[in-house]
Structure formats: C-alpha cells, structure tokens
Design a protein around this motif. Structure first.
Motif, short mmCIF file in Angstrom:
data_model
loop_
_atom_site.label_atom_id
_atom_site.label_comp_id
_atom_site.label_asym_id
_atom_site.label_seq_id
_atom_site.Cartn_x
_atom_site.Cartn_y
_atom_site.Cartn_z
N VAL A 86 3.20 25.35 -3.24
CA VAL A 86 3.45 23.93 -3.44
C VAL A 86 2.64 23.15 -2.41
CG1 VAL A 86 5.16 22.08 -3.57
CG2 VAL A 86 5.80 24.42 -4.22
N TYR A 87 1.79 22.23 -2.88
CA TYR A 87 1.08 21.30 -2.02
C TYR A 87 1.80 19.96 -2.07
CZ TYR A 87 -3.04 24.40 -1.84
OH TYR A 87 -3.90 25.45 -1.62
N VAL A 88 1.97 19.34 -0.90
CA VAL A 88 2.68 18.06 -0.84
C VAL A 88 1.91 17.09 0.04
CG1 VAL A 88 4.80 16.88 -0.15
CG2 VAL A 88 4.92 19.15 -1.20
N ALA A 89 1.73 15.87 -0.45
CA ALA A 89 1.22 14.76 0.36
C ALA A 89 2.30 13.69 0.38
CB ALA A 89 -0.06 14.19 -0.25
N GLN A 90 2.77 13.36 1.57
CA GLN A 90 3.81 12.34 1.73
C GLN A 90 3.21 11.18 2.52
OE1 GLN A 90 6.64 15.12 3.42
NE2 GLN A 90 7.97 14.92 1.63
N ILE A 91 3.22 9.99 1.92
CA ILE A 91 2.45 8.86 2.42
C ILE A 91 3.39 7.69 2.72
CG2 ILE A 91 0.44 7.41 1.94
CD1 ILE A 91 0.02 9.44 -0.52
N PRO A 92 3.42 7.22 3.96
CA PRO A 92 4.30 6.09 4.29
C PRO A 92 4.06 4.88 3.40
CG PRO A 92 3.45 7.08 6.29
CD PRO A 92 2.71 7.72 5.15
N LYS A 93 5.13 4.29 2.89
CA LYS A 93 5.03 3.17 1.97
C LYS A 93 4.28 1.99 2.58
CE LYS A 93 7.85 0.22 -1.04
NZ LYS A 93 7.05 -1.00 -0.80
N ALA A 94 4.65 1.60 3.79
CA ALA A 94 4.03 0.43 4.41
C ALA A 94 2.53 0.64 4.60
CB ALA A 94 4.70 0.13 5.75
N TRP A 95 2.14 1.85 4.99
CA TRP A 95 0.73 2.15 5.24
C TRP A 95 -0.09 2.08 3.95
CZ3 TRP A 95 -2.27 6.75 4.08
CH2 TRP A 95 -3.50 6.78 4.73
N LEU A 96 0.40 2.73 2.89
CA LEU A 96 -0.35 2.74 1.64
C LEU A 96 -0.32 1.37 0.97
CD1 LEU A 96 -2.02 4.31 -0.35
CD2 LEU A 96 0.08 5.16 -1.42
N ASP A 97 0.81 0.69 1.00
CA ASP A 97 0.89 -0.65 0.42
C ASP A 97 -0.08 -1.60 1.11
OD1 ASP A 97 2.83 0.25 -1.27
OD2 ASP A 97 4.50 -0.78 -0.29
N GLU A 98 -0.21 -1.47 2.44
CA GLU A 98 -1.12 -2.34 3.18
C GLU A 98 -2.58 -2.04 2.83
OE1 GLU A 98 -2.04 -3.73 7.80
OE2 GLU A 98 -0.70 -2.05 7.40
N LEU A 99 -2.91 -0.76 2.66
CA LEU A 99 -4.27 -0.40 2.24
C LEU A 99 -4.62 -1.06 0.91
CD1 LEU A 99 -4.62 3.44 3.01
CD2 LEU A 99 -5.87 1.56 4.08
N VAL A 100 -3.68 -1.00 -0.01
CA VAL A 100 -3.91 -1.57 -1.34
C VAL A 100 -4.04 -3.08 -1.27
CG1 VAL A 100 -2.88 -1.91 -3.62
CG2 VAL A 100 -2.80 0.35 -2.54
N THR A 101 -3.20 -3.71 -0.46
CA THR A 101 -3.20 -5.17 -0.34
C THR A 101 -4.47 -5.69 0.31
OG1 THR A 101 -0.78 -5.22 -0.19
CG2 THR A 101 -1.98 -7.16 0.61
N GLU A 102 -4.94 -4.99 1.34
CA GLU A 102 -6.05 -5.50 2.14
C GLU A 102 -7.43 -5.07 1.64
OE1 GLU A 102 -5.50 -4.68 6.24
OE2 GLU A 102 -3.73 -5.99 6.42
N HIS A 103 -7.49 -4.13 0.72
CA HIS A 103 -8.80 -3.66 0.26
C HIS A 103 -8.92 -3.89 -1.25
CE1 HIS A 103 -8.15 -1.49 4.04
NE2 HIS A 103 -9.46 -1.52 4.16
N PRO A 104 -9.76 -4.82 -1.65
CA PRO A 104 -9.92 -5.13 -3.08
C PRO A 104 -10.30 -3.91 -3.92
CG PRO A 104 -11.04 -6.76 -1.72
CD PRO A 104 -10.61 -5.66 -0.79
N GLU A 105 -11.00 -2.95 -3.28
CA GLU A 105 -11.41 -1.75 -4.01
C GLU A 105 -10.22 -0.94 -4.52
OE1 GLU A 105 -14.38 -2.66 -0.72
OE2 GLU A 105 -12.21 -2.53 -0.94
#
Length: 289
Positions: A86-105
C-alpha cells in the motif's frame, strides 16, 4: 463504529507524508484525519470502505479521500502468502488548498479536491500511471518527491473515468476526540525536548495515561512506536546539521539527543541507509558537481 482520528506526521524534510506499507494483509482500521489522502493498494483483494460506500476490490486500487472522510481497506492474507503493498500520500489540507489558491496553474485541481469529499476511485489506466509515480517516489529525495506528487495530481485530474464513492448525503461531523489533544500535547513536548533523554513514563503523565496504555495509544495513533518516532525526529535534525554545519559527528550526536556515538551511527544507518559520515560525504560530492 465510531472512526478514530489518526495523527499524521509529515515525512522528514517534507510538507506532506509519503509511506509504503508491506504487510501480509490489511487490517480493518476505520479512521479519518484532517489531511487529503491518495491511497494505492496493490496485490490484495477485500473490501474498501469510504464513508457510506462499501465495495469489493481485487486489483490495483487508487482512491483519493478528502479531509475527515472515514475510510479503511480490509483484506485477508493472500493464498500464496505474498506481501500486500500500500502506497499512501497524506497531504495537509491548508497546504494543498493554499497551493491551489495561489497558483493559477493548479486551478483545475480545485474541483477534484471538492469531489474528494466523497472519495474518488480512479480508472485502471490512471492507476497504472500512479503505480509508476509512487514507485519513483519511494527512492526520490524530498524535492523530487514533491515534483512527483504534482505529476500524480495532474494524472488524476486528467482521468475522465473516475467515479465518486460515498453518497452526497453522507457527512461525518463528530470530530471530537480527546485523544487528539492528548497526542498533540505529547508531540509538542517531544519536539521541544528531543535533544535530551526522553522517557515513556514522563510522556504518559502528560497524556494522563499509564505507561503501558500510552505505548499502545501512541503506536495506534502514529503507526510507529515511541522509540522509532523519536529516533526519526533526531535523525532528521542530524541531517540538517550534517548538511549545514561543520560540527564533528560526535557533537551532532550529542546535539540530537543520542546517548552515544555507536547508537547514533546505528540508528542513522537504519533510517537513512548510510552512516552519518557517508551521508555528509555524499551531500558534499553533490554540491561539488
């Protein structure tokens, strides 16, 4: 059954957690956490539980689970007794949400994050690509692993055959768990004092538990023993000192709370796959190129 809140600790020198499990089978562990999770299950068959959705699976299984969505997989031992991966990637919500918000790409990812609140199952073609990326993550340095994570999100985003799992009526609002506060207090104490000797009984007292109960509690919540957790933290600090200072290795061992240089070398080798001196030498060779 009430799901348990899992405490997610990011990987060393990373903003998110990557982990590979190899086990005889997958035990039922109904849980949730505040992080996004991408889970790739290989070489097993059993039942997948996502919110109010329960379904059999028997092939490589790639699922994206949103924050606070209860989930688990459950499988029996394979007939040939082969390991289940089993491979797992667990990504903090605030961190990923901020990446999406701040980067138009990354604006296209926003809809996928919203859909993950119901759990997303991806197609076999997408899963094949994810297998390659997860296998590359396993041997990658933190920066390369970050790039691979972005590639994985893009591959998932392009999948036109992905489907939602849990019903839109399902919500889990009971996020009260006294164990979370107890674990947070313990981990905060460890982070502030890992450069000295730490004892299970003093940490158990912080959590208001017996020592035996605390050991079980800590391992269930963090998926590692107390000793492993502290040694991983100390080795992570040692890596930074080996890279950014010219201190002798014996001094770095003391600064990171190891009781002797032999134990430091042994734990460093176990966690990083090289000795402290070998690690420092490899870093300097890279910088010299």
């Amino acid at each position: 059954m009430k799901p348990m809140c899992e405490k997610v600790i990011p990987s060393s020198n990373s903003s998110w957690r990557f982990v590979k499990y190899q086990r005889p089978n997958i035990d039922f562990s109904w849980h949730y956490h505040p992080e996004y999770e991408i889970c790739l299950t290989l070489n097993s068959k059993g039942l997948r539980y996502i919110g109010d959705h329960i379904e059999e699976y028997s092939k490589p299984d790639l699922v994206f689970v949103g924050p606070y969505m209860p989930h688990t997989w459950h499988s029996a031992i394979n007939e040939d007794e082969s390991s289940q991966v089993v491979y797992v990637a667990q990504i903090p919500k605030a961190w990923l949400d901020e990446l999406v918000t701040e980067h138009p790409e990354m604006q296209g990812v926003e809809d996928m994050l919203q859909r993950s609140s119901r759990g997303i199952l991806y197609s076999s073609e997408c899963t094949k690509k994810a297998i390659v990326l997860f296998q590359q993550m396993e041997i990658a340095d933190p920066f390369s692993r970050y790039i691979l994570l972005m590639n994985l999100l893009n591959v998932m985003l392009q999948d036109q055959l992905s489907i939602l799992l849990s019903s839109r009526f399902f919500t889990y609002s009971d996020k009260t768990d006294s164990g979370v506060d107890k674990l947070d207090r313990v981990i905060e104490f460890i982070y502030g004092n890992f450069d000295r000797s730490l004892y299970a009984d003093e940490l158990a007292a912080i959590a208001h538990m017996s020592t035996n109960h605390f050991h079980r509690f800590f391992k269930k919540r963090t998926e590692r023993t107390l000793t492993v957790f502290i040694n991983q933290l100390r080795v992570g600090k040692a890596c930074k000192l080996l890279i950014n200072s010219n201190h002798p290795i014996s001094v770095i061992s003391d600064q990171c709370g190891f009781n002797n240089i032999s134990n430091f070398n042994r734990q460093f080798l176990s966690i990083k796959g090289s000795t402290p001196s070998g690690f420092r030498k490899s870093i300097r060779l890279k910088h010299a190129q």
